[in-house]
Design an enzyme around this catalytic site. Structure first.
Site, mmCIF file in Angstrom:
data_model
loop_
_atom_site.group_PDB
_atom_site.id
_atom_site.type_symbol
_atom_site.label_atom_id
_atom_site.label_comp_id
_atom_site.label_asym_id
_atom_site.label_seq_id
_atom_site.Cartn_x
_atom_site.Cartn_y
_atom_site.Cartn_z
ATOM 1 N N ASP A 1 0.831 -1.210 0.000
ATOM 2 C CA ASP A 1 0.000 0.000 0.000
ATOM 3 C C ASP A 1 0.866 1.262 0.000
ATOM 4 O OD1 ASP A 1 -2.283 1.517 0.084
ATOM 5 O OD2 ASP A 1 -3.015 0.711 1.989
ATOM 6 N N ASP B 1 -11.006 3.928 -1.421
ATOM 7 C CA ASP B 1 -11.471 3.007 -0.386
ATOM 8 C C ASP B 1 -12.997 3.001 -0.312
ATOM 9 O OD1 ASP B 1 -8.772 3.067 0.216
ATOM 10 O OD2 ASP B 1 -9.096 3.152 2.386
HETATM 11 C C1 9PG Z 1 -4.835 0.938 5.714
HETATM 12 C C2 9PG Z 1 -5.691 1.313 4.529
HETATM 13 C C3 9PG Z 1 -6.323 0.100 3.828
HETATM 14 C C4 9PG Z 1 -7.003 0.556 2.554
HETATM 15 C C5 9PG Z 1 -6.021 1.322 1.683
HETATM 16 C C6 9PG Z 1 -5.466 2.509 2.458
HETATM 17 O O1 9PG Z 1 -5.089 9.151 4.784
HETATM 18 N N1 9PG Z 1 -5.363 8.756 3.612
HETATM 19 O O2 9PG Z 1 -5.395 9.534 2.645
HETATM 20 C C7 9PG Z 1 -5.647 7.376 3.395
HETATM 21 C C8 9PG Z 1 -5.950 6.935 2.118
HETATM 22 C C9 9PG Z 1 -6.239 5.597 1.916
HETATM 23 C C10 9PG Z 1 -6.201 4.717 2.961
HETATM 24 C C11 9PG Z 1 -5.890 5.154 4.231
HETATM 25 C C12 9PG Z 1 -5.612 6.489 4.449
HETATM 26 O O3 9PG Z 1 -6.499 3.399 2.734
HETATM 27 O O4 9PG Z 1 -6.595 1.752 0.502
HETATM 28 O O5 9PG Z 1 -7.503 -0.548 1.829
HETATM 29 O O6 9PG Z 1 -5.342 -0.868 3.534
HETATM 30 O O7 9PG Z 1 -4.852 2.053 3.656
HETATM 31 O O8 9PG Z 1 -4.289 2.064 6.327
#
Ligand code: 9PG
Length: 562
Positions: A366, A427
């Site tokens: 990720d 997501d």
């Molecule tokens: C785990 C998650 C899950 C999820 C991923 C990702 O802060 N943000 O912009 C942000 C974006 C996406 C996100 C989390 C935070 O999700 O897509 O399936 O694995 O990380 O942290």
């Protein structure tokens, strides 16, 4: 493909762009950059050479085309979470134009995080456009993205009925040596009446050119994130595992929340009394393939990695670490690793090898955009795409050929040929649309976690499935409690996942799923398998209203429709 008045543009860092008309295949010298063009029907192959040391921003092919009242464009965002879908010139705006947009958010949307010019619409890697003159649709896409990003720009100045189109190889200031040559990704063109068919044709060609990994079996599994989020415990994992045997899961994947710190992936925190080996063997003993989430290109300031090996961290400038993202769930800012350093690549390879040796057969990687974030990297000759690709290659090398690798938060182009699966949208969440009062960074509304946002990309990027990788539309959520989705919304999302033929990964507390939800899961898998088989044997699910609506509503596989 090249319409009227074709030109070549070269832009060196800190200098004004230079341009020259193109008369056909041949060699063109613009300043120190020689571009060798080979025009072949609707395709262009090109190569550049530099007669001196230069910092190259971009090389672009630019041409003009007649346009009507309305010009409609399929705009594809830069990475997994970025929006994909219809934009109309003069009606929609590039998200970077938002007055409060910040560089980190702009970098989510496009390869070039600088603010777009007024009225400009961009698309990354591939695009499709209807010039609005009653003719065919046109499609253009790069044949890969491992060497450099590829951006399409559309602009219509004033009220002139002329559209200007640019296909840009984006180098972001990478340094070319004197006498160095680099082959650019070819631009593949096409035209026709059907948007999904044109995009599929491009995806087949780009996938072949980039060695896409498309032969993994249909994936059915469980993921901890969308019920437990960062609060997941070993206890919860074991409770779900105990119920998993009565489900058809082949993969059981632990997400964010087990690690002792962002960056320290092989040690667990207090919520997980077992080691990662213990977790993997518990899952394996239950009959599922153990899966685990990591964000390999990140390190939090408190991690053992950042403290013990600060030399692996990329820099903003002069000894200031490069912040790749800020995540409240992790306590704030986290740094990007410098994947231009052999030591970093050795570290990534080792992390992947350790996880596979611990028993994990499925890695969800990720926040892979981290190493694409502009900054100061040890080797300035590498483009953003090459930095991402080098890190991915290192993980693949450590993980081996048999491990299923899922990309997430990942620039799309550089990952073709390395990942087996790819998250192709934002997501999902236990609610449909972004909720009132929720904080959304300016310009991030269509990427923010919300099932609706995932839906849009699942339909709009359906053509990538089994051509570039296996599409991961994001997780199914079937529970009727502990969610703010209505039964209709739960159903709508489940059907989209099914008809897309993409990965079917459930993310519920399994104790909340009764016979009705279990039946629904079986139906999703049944339709999903058939849609996936059709993607393999003939074509992936098609979105007939892709160019009609900013939020498409239709998806058709031979197995079923949305
Ligand atoms: C785990 C998650 C899950 C999820 C991923 C990702 O802060 N943000 O912009 C942000 C974006 C996406 C996100 C989390 C935070 O999700 O897509 O399936 O694995 O990380 O942290």
């Amino acid at each position: 493909m090249l319409g009227e008045d074709p030109r070549l543009i070269v832009k060196l860092k800190g200098e004004d762009p230079v341009t020259e008309p193109i008369g056909g295949s041949g060699s063109y010298n613009l300043g120190p950059i020689e571009t060798r063009l080979d025009l072949d029907g609707d395709d262009v192959s090109w190569e550049i050479g530099s007669s001196s040391v230069v910092s190259l921003d971009k090389v672009a092919l630019v041409w003009k085309a007649r346009s009507g009242e309305q010009v409609r464009i399929f705009s594809n965002g830069y990475q997994s979470w970025s929006r994909a879908g219809l934009q109309v010139i003069g009606e929609d705006q590039d998200p970077s134009v938002h007055p409060d947009s910040i560089a980190l958010v702009r970098a989510f949307h496009h390869a070039d995080p600088f603010i777009a010019s007024e009225g400009e619409i961009r698309s990354e890697l591939v695009t499709l456009w209807d010039p609005g003159v009653g003719s065919d649709l046109y499609c253009a896409g790069f044949d890969g993205g491992a060497e450099h990003d590829g951006t399409f720009r559309f602009i219509r100045e004033g009220s002139t009925p002329q559209l200007e189109i640019a296909a840009e190889a984006y180098f972001d200031g990478a340094i070319l040596k004197e006498g160095e040559s680099r082959r650019l990704h070819s631009v593949l063109g096409g035209s026709g009446a059907s948007a999904p068919e044109l995009l599929e044709k491009w995806a087949v060609r780009a996938g072949k050119a980039s060695g896409a990994r498309v032969s993994a079996p249909y994936q059915v599994g469980w993921c901890s994130w969308y019920h437990y989020f960062g609060l997941v415990t070993e206890h919860a994992l074991r409770d779900n595992l105990a119920l998993a045997s009565s489900f058809p899961f082949t993969v059981f994947q632990l997400d964010d929340g087990f690690q002792s710190a962002i960056g320290d992936w092989v040690t667990t925190n207090d919520k997980f009394p077992s080691s990662i080996e213990g977790i993997a063997s518990t899952i394996a003993a239950n009959g599922q393939a153990p899966g685990i989430w990591i964000a390999p290109f990140l390190a939090s300031p408190e991690s053992r990695l950042a403290k013990g090996r600060p030399e692996l961290i990329a820099q903003f400038k002069e000894s200031i670490p490069l912040i790749a993202t800020v995540n409240p769930g992790w306590g704030g800012p986290v740094y990007a690793l410098d994947t231009t350093k052999p030591e970093t690549l050795a570290h990534l390879e080792e992390v992947a090898r350790s996880l596979v040796e611990a028993g994990f057969k499925y890695l969800k990687l990720d926040f892979l955009f981290a190493s694409s974030v502009p900054g100061t990297y040890a080797d300035p000759s590498k483009t953003r795409a090459q930095r991402v690709r080098a890190g991915l290659d290192a993980v693949r090398k450590g993980a081996g050929e048999e491990t299923f690798i899922l990309g997430c938060g990942c620039p799309l182009g550089p990952a073709i040929g390395v990942v087996d699966g790819m998250r192709i949208g934002p997501d999902v969440a236990p609610f449909w649309d972004v909720e009132e009062g929720a904080f959304v960074p300016p310009g991030y509304g269509q990427e923010a976690p919300a099932t609706l946002n995932a839906w849009r990309n699942t339909l709009a990027r359906s053509f990538m499935h089994r051509r570039l990788w296996l599409n991961d539309p994001d997780c199914l959520m079937l529970r009727k409690t502990e969610t703010r989705m209505s039964p209709e919304q739960i159903n709508a999302w489940a059907r989209a996942v099914a008809v897309s033929g993409g990965m079917a990964i459930a993310s519920d507390d399994l104790s909340l799923l009764g016979p009705e939800e279990r039946k629904q899961l079986d139906e999703v898998i049944e339709i999903g398998r058939r849609s996936d088989q059709l993607a393999i044997s003939s074509h992936p699910a098609r979105c007939p209203d892709l160019m009609e609506a900013r939020l498409p509503k239709q998806l058709e596989s031979g197995a079923d429709t949305v």
